[in-house]
Design a protein around this motif. Structure first.
Motif, PDB file in Angstrom:
ATOM      1  N   ILE A   6      -3.977  -2.692   4.179  1.00  0.00           N
ATOM      2  CA  ILE A   6      -3.799  -1.253   4.375  1.00  0.00           C
ATOM      3  C   ILE A   6      -3.553  -0.945   5.852  1.00  0.00           C
ATOM      4  O   ILE A   6      -2.794  -0.042   6.212  1.00  0.00           O
ATOM      5  CB  ILE A   6      -5.025  -0.480   3.850  1.00  0.00           C
ATOM      6  CG1 ILE A   6      -5.015  -0.485   2.315  1.00  0.00           C
ATOM      7  CG2 ILE A   6      -5.042   0.954   4.372  1.00  0.00           C
ATOM      8  CD1 ILE A   6      -6.247   0.110   1.691  1.00  0.00           C
ATOM      9  N   LEU A   7      -4.160  -1.755   6.722  1.00  0.00           N
ATOM     10  CA  LEU A   7      -4.017  -1.569   8.167  1.00  0.00           C
ATOM     11  C   LEU A   7      -2.873  -2.402   8.745  1.00  0.00           C
ATOM     12  O   LEU A   7      -2.699  -2.460   9.957  1.00  0.00           O
ATOM     13  CB  LEU A   7      -5.327  -1.950   8.871  1.00  0.00           C
ATOM     14  CG  LEU A   7      -6.568  -1.141   8.445  1.00  0.00           C
ATOM     15  CD1 LEU A   7      -7.807  -1.706   9.119  1.00  0.00           C
ATOM     16  CD2 LEU A   7      -6.390   0.334   8.776  1.00  0.00           C
ATOM     17  N   ASN A   8      -2.084  -3.023   7.893  1.00  0.00           N
ATOM     18  CA  ASN A   8      -1.011  -3.914   8.321  1.00  0.00           C
ATOM     19  C   ASN A   8       0.339  -3.205   8.197  1.00  0.00           C
ATOM     20  O   ASN A   8       0.818  -2.975   7.086  1.00  0.00           O
ATOM     21  CB  ASN A   8      -1.028  -5.177   7.450  1.00  0.00           C
ATOM     22  CG  ASN A   8       0.026  -6.202   7.847  1.00  0.00           C
ATOM     23  OD1 ASN A   8       0.912  -5.920   8.650  1.00  0.00           O
ATOM     24  ND2 ASN A   8      -0.074  -7.386   7.283  1.00  0.00           N
ATOM     25  N   PRO A   9       0.991  -2.839   9.308  1.00  0.00           N
ATOM     26  CA  PRO A   9       2.281  -2.126   9.245  1.00  0.00           C
ATOM     27  C   PRO A   9       3.351  -2.898   8.473  1.00  0.00           C
ATOM     28  O   PRO A   9       4.146  -2.297   7.747  1.00  0.00           O
ATOM     29  CB  PRO A   9       2.670  -1.961  10.716  1.00  0.00           C
ATOM     30  CG  PRO A   9       1.388  -2.063  11.473  1.00  0.00           C
ATOM     31  CD  PRO A   9       0.535  -3.024  10.702  1.00  0.00           C
ATOM     32  N   MET A  16       7.160  -0.138   1.040  1.00  0.00           N
ATOM     33  CA  MET A  16       8.079   1.006   1.030  1.00  0.00           C
ATOM     34  C   MET A  16       9.511   0.562   0.754  1.00  0.00           C
ATOM     35  O   MET A  16      10.257   1.244   0.046  1.00  0.00           O
ATOM     36  CB  MET A  16       8.004   1.749   2.369  1.00  0.00           C
ATOM     37  CG  MET A  16       6.740   2.551   2.562  1.00  0.00           C
ATOM     38  SD  MET A  16       6.468   3.745   1.197  1.00  0.00           S
ATOM     39  CE  MET A  16       7.973   4.719   1.274  1.00  0.00           C
ATOM     40  N   ARG A  17       9.881  -0.589   1.277  1.00  0.00           N
ATOM     41  CA  ARG A  17      11.221  -1.130   1.047  1.00  0.00           C
ATOM     42  C   ARG A  17      11.450  -1.353  -0.452  1.00  0.00           C
ATOM     43  O   ARG A  17      12.505  -0.993  -0.998  1.00  0.00           O
ATOM     44  CB  ARG A  17      11.367  -2.439   1.816  1.00  0.00           C
ATOM     45  CG  ARG A  17      12.670  -3.192   1.611  1.00  0.00           C
ATOM     46  CD  ARG A  17      12.645  -4.462   2.463  1.00  0.00           C
ATOM     47  NE  ARG A  17      13.839  -5.262   2.257  1.00  0.00           N
ATOM     48  CZ  ARG A  17      13.982  -6.156   1.274  1.00  0.00           C
ATOM     49  NH1 ARG A  17      12.994  -6.347   0.420  1.00  0.00           N
ATOM     50  NH2 ARG A  17      15.095  -6.859   1.168  1.00  0.00           N
ATOM     51  N   ARG A  18      10.470  -1.942  -1.131  1.00  0.00           N
ATOM     52  CA  ARG A  18      10.587  -2.190  -2.565  1.00  0.00           C
ATOM     53  C   ARG A  18      10.686  -0.867  -3.334  1.00  0.00           C
ATOM     54  O   ARG A  18      11.479  -0.729  -4.284  1.00  0.00           O
ATOM     55  CB  ARG A  18       9.398  -3.034  -3.047  1.00  0.00           C
ATOM     56  CG  ARG A  18       9.518  -3.537  -4.469  1.00  0.00           C
ATOM     57  CD  ARG A  18       8.487  -4.618  -4.765  1.00  0.00           C
ATOM     58  NE  ARG A  18       8.855  -5.889  -4.158  1.00  0.00           N
ATOM     59  CZ  ARG A  18       9.699  -6.770  -4.686  1.00  0.00           C
ATOM     60  NH1 ARG A  18      10.276  -6.509  -5.857  1.00  0.00           N
ATOM     61  NH2 ARG A  18       9.972  -7.902  -4.081  1.00  0.00           N
ATOM     62  N   ILE A  19       9.902   0.125  -2.927  1.00  0.00           N
ATOM     63  CA  ILE A  19       9.928   1.442  -3.573  1.00  0.00           C
ATOM     64  C   ILE A  19      11.300   2.091  -3.411  1.00  0.00           C
ATOM     65  O   ILE A  19      11.850   2.671  -4.350  1.00  0.00           O
ATOM     66  CB  ILE A  19       8.824   2.351  -2.982  1.00  0.00           C
ATOM     67  CG1 ILE A  19       7.442   1.856  -3.439  1.00  0.00           C
ATOM     68  CG2 ILE A  19       9.029   3.802  -3.411  1.00  0.00           C
ATOM     69  CD1 ILE A  19       6.288   2.560  -2.753  1.00  0.00           C
ATOM     70  N   LEU A  20      11.874   1.988  -2.216  1.00  0.00           N
ATOM     71  CA  LEU A  20      13.185   2.597  -1.948  1.00  0.00           C
ATOM     72  C   LEU A  20      14.292   1.935  -2.770  1.00  0.00           C
ATOM     73  O   LEU A  20      15.233   2.604  -3.210  1.00  0.00           O
ATOM     74  CB  LEU A  20      13.498   2.522  -0.456  1.00  0.00           C
ATOM     75  CG  LEU A  20      12.634   3.418   0.445  1.00  0.00           C
ATOM     76  CD1 LEU A  20      12.910   3.123   1.921  1.00  0.00           C
ATOM     77  CD2 LEU A  20      12.875   4.895   0.133  1.00  0.00           C
ATOM     78  N   TYR A  21      14.183   0.637  -2.989  1.00  0.00           N
ATOM     79  CA  TYR A  21      15.159  -0.028  -3.869  1.00  0.00           C
ATOM     80  C   TYR A  21      15.005   0.458  -5.300  1.00  0.00           C
ATOM     81  O   TYR A  21      15.980   0.697  -6.012  1.00  0.00           O
ATOM     82  CB  TYR A  21      14.996  -1.546  -3.803  1.00  0.00           C
ATOM     83  CG  TYR A  21      15.854  -2.190  -2.737  1.00  0.00           C
ATOM     84  CD1 TYR A  21      17.247  -2.187  -2.839  1.00  0.00           C
ATOM     85  CD2 TYR A  21      15.282  -2.805  -1.627  1.00  0.00           C
ATOM     86  CE1 TYR A  21      18.048  -2.780  -1.864  1.00  0.00           C
ATOM     87  CE2 TYR A  21      16.064  -3.408  -0.651  1.00  0.00           C
ATOM     88  CZ  TYR A  21      17.444  -3.389  -0.776  1.00  0.00           C
ATOM     89  OH  TYR A  21      18.234  -3.966   0.184  1.00  0.00           O
ATOM     90  N   HIS A  22      13.750   0.636  -5.743  1.00  0.00           N
ATOM     91  CA  HIS A  22      13.521   1.126  -7.107  1.00  0.00           C
ATOM     92  C   HIS A  22      14.093   2.529  -7.304  1.00  0.00           C
ATOM     93  O   HIS A  22      14.632   2.845  -8.370  1.00  0.00           O
ATOM     94  CB  HIS A  22      12.023   1.137  -7.407  1.00  0.00           C
ATOM     95  CG  HIS A  22      11.442  -0.218  -7.694  1.00  0.00           C
ATOM     96  ND1 HIS A  22      12.078  -1.137  -8.482  1.00  0.00           N
ATOM     97  CD2 HIS A  22      10.278  -0.809  -7.296  1.00  0.00           C
ATOM     98  CE1 HIS A  22      11.340  -2.237  -8.563  1.00  0.00           C
ATOM     99  NE2 HIS A  22      10.245  -2.061  -7.844  1.00  0.00           N
ATOM    100  N   ILE A 172       0.502  -8.669  -3.249  1.00  0.00           N
ATOM    101  CA  ILE A 172       0.509  -9.331  -4.546  1.00  0.00           C
ATOM    102  C   ILE A 172       0.923  -8.383  -5.676  1.00  0.00           C
ATOM    103  O   ILE A 172       1.444  -8.811  -6.706  1.00  0.00           O
ATOM    104  CB  ILE A 172      -0.881  -9.951  -4.842  1.00  0.00           C
ATOM    105  CG1 ILE A 172      -0.854 -10.842  -6.098  1.00  0.00           C
ATOM    106  CG2 ILE A 172      -1.940  -8.866  -4.980  1.00  0.00           C
ATOM    107  CD1 ILE A 172      -0.098 -12.097  -5.941  1.00  0.00           C
ATOM    108  N   THR A 173       0.748  -7.084  -5.480  1.00  0.00           N
ATOM    109  CA  THR A 173       1.126  -6.114  -6.524  1.00  0.00           C
ATOM    110  C   THR A 173       2.631  -6.098  -6.776  1.00  0.00           C
ATOM    111  O   THR A 173       3.079  -5.607  -7.823  1.00  0.00           O
ATOM    112  CB  THR A 173       0.659  -4.703  -6.162  1.00  0.00           C
ATOM    113  OG1 THR A 173       1.202  -4.343  -4.881  1.00  0.00           O
ATOM    114  CG2 THR A 173      -0.863  -4.629  -6.093  1.00  0.00           C
ATOM    115  N   SER A 174       3.416  -6.639  -5.849  1.00  0.00           N
ATOM    116  CA  SER A 174       4.871  -6.705  -6.066  1.00  0.00           C
ATOM    117  C   SER A 174       5.222  -7.618  -7.236  1.00  0.00           C
ATOM    118  O   SER A 174       6.346  -7.586  -7.748  1.00  0.00           O
ATOM    119  CB  SER A 174       5.580  -7.186  -4.799  1.00  0.00           C
ATOM    120  OG  SER A 174       5.223  -8.522  -4.489  1.00  0.00           O
TER     121      SER A 174
END
Length: 326
Positions: A6-9, A16-22, A172-174
Motif C-alpha cells: 500500500i505504501l509502495n508507489p 492502476m496500469r492494469r485497471i486502465l487497460y481494463h 498477487i491480486t492481478s
C-alpha cells in the motif's frame, strides 16, 4: 495489498496500469490470429521458457499449427523487429537475439521466433510471414497486445511483496486476470482467481542430456560429481533436479543472463578440476552462449546440457489450449 505494498508507489502504478487497460483508457491491439500469453508475477524464472516450448511443440505436432513465439529479446544487442528463426533456419545469432530467443530457435524447428519490443507489431509481422497462432512469451504484464488465453505461472516466490520490497512485478491480486494458473513449485498460498479459471500443477522433469557429440538419459548423472553451471534466475530448481538423480552437485551459478567469455570458461574448467567433477551440466539457455568457448578448449570434463520439461496434473489444460483455436 499488504501494508508494505500500500505504501509502495510502484505497486500502485502497476495496479492502476492494469485497471486502465481494463477500462480501455490504454489501447490494446487485437490481431487476426489467436494469441496465447505465458507469463508470471515474479521477476525472474518461474518456468516460462519450458512451458512456452511445450505449448509450441503441442501446437506444431498435435494440432499442425504454425506458431510464432513473440518476445522482447532480453539483453539482445539489436533493436526493433528481429526474425530470429523462420521455422526452417536460424537467421540471427545469440548476440543479436539474446539467450532465450536463441534457445527457442535452437530447440524448436518449425516454430517461428520473433523479437520485438513492440509485441503487437512483432505479432503482425509474424502473421504476415505465415504464423497462425501467437505465443506471447513473458506476456502477463504486456497488455498492449490483446490475448485470447492468458496463462499465469505461480512459483514459490509469488506471495512476496512488490518490487523493490519483494520479487513480485505486481500485486498477487492481478492473478484474477488469468484464464489458466499453473503452479510450477510447491506453494500453498491462496491464489486469487476468477470463477472459471483453470488451476493446475506442473511437475518438472528432465527429458535427456545432450553433449557436444552425443546424448544420454538423465539417470546417467547417478553417482556423478556434477558442476552445475547456470546464468538463470532460479538456479535452485535446476540444482534440485540434478540432485534428484543422486548426483553430487557443485553449484556454479552466475547472475541471470550473464555473458560468457574465455576467462569465465577457463575459471569454470579450473573449478571443475579442483572439485574433482566428472561432468559439467548446464542449461539450454546457457549453451547457446557458452558453446563457442567450450569448443575452443581441451578439457577432461565433459559438458552436457540438461533438457527439461513439465507435465500437468490436469488434462483439461490441453483442452483449454485447443478451445481458443476453434
Amino acid at each position: 495489498m499488504t501494508i508494505v505494498d500500500i505504501l509502495n508507489p510502484y505497486a500502485w502504478v502497476m495496479t492502476m496500469r492494469r485497471i486502465l487497460y481494463h477500462k480501455g483508457s490504454l489501447p490494446s491491439t487485437k490481431v487476426s490470429v489467436p494469441v496465447i500469453s505465458i507469463g508470471n508475477i515474479t521477476a525472474g524464472g518461474s518456468g516460462k521458457s519450458p512451458i512456452t516450448k511445450l505449448i509450441a511443440e503441442y501446437l506444431r505436432d498435435s494440432l499442425e499449427k504454425k506458431p510464432a513465439i513473440v518476445m522482447r529479446g532480453y539483453k539482445r544487442r539489436s533493436k526493433g523487429f528481429l526474425l530470429v528463426s523462420d521455422g526452417r533456419q536460424i537467421l540471427a545469432d545469440v548476440y543479436e537475439s539474446g539467450d532465450e530467443a536463441q534457445s527457442f530457435a535452437n530447440e524448436l524447428g518449425g516454430v517461428m521466433v520473433v523479437c520485438d519490443e513492440d509485441r503487437a507489431s512483432g505479432a503482425k509481422k509474424a502473421i504476415a510471414k505465415g504464423a497462425d497462432v501467437i505465443l506471447l512469451d513473458d506476456g502477463y504484464q504486456h497488455m498492449a497486445l490483446r490475448r485470447d488465453l492468458n496463462i499465469l505461472l505461480i512459483d514459490k516466490h509469488s506471495d512476496q511483496h512488490v518490487i523493490p520490497f519483494g520479487k513480485n512485478r505486481e500485486d498477487i491480486t492481478s492473478s484474477s486476470d488469468a484464464d489458466i494458473i499453473i503452479q510450477t513449485d510447491e506453494n500453498e498460498i491462496e491464489i486469487p482467481h476468477k470463477k472459471d479459471a483453470l488451476l493446475v500443477r506442473a511437475k518438472l522433469m528432465a527429458s535427456d542430456i545432450t553433449f557436444l557429440d552425443s546424448s544420454r538419459q538423465p539417470d546417467y548423472l547417478k553417482g556423478k560429481r556434477v558442476l552445475a553451471l547456470s546464468t538463470i534466475a532460479n538456479p535452485e530448481r535446476f540444482h534440485d533436479l540434478i540432485s534428484s538423480f543422486d548426483a553430487d552437485i557443485i553449484p556454479y551459478a552466475l547472475e541471470d543472463h550473464a555473458e560468457y567469455n574465455t576467462d569465465l570458461i577457463t575459471d569454470v574448467l579450473k573449478r571443475a578440476k579442483s572439485d574433482d567433477c566428472d561432468i559439467i551440466i548446464t542449461t539450454t539457455k546457457d549453451i547457446v552462449k557458452s558453446r563457442e568457448y567450450f569448443e575452443k578448449v581441451e578439457s577432461e570434463c565433459k559438458v552436457g546440457v540438461l533438457h527439461i520439461s513439465y507435465t500437468f496434473t490436469n488434462d483439461e489444460f490441453w483442452r483449454r489450449i485447443e478451445s481458443v483455436l476453434l
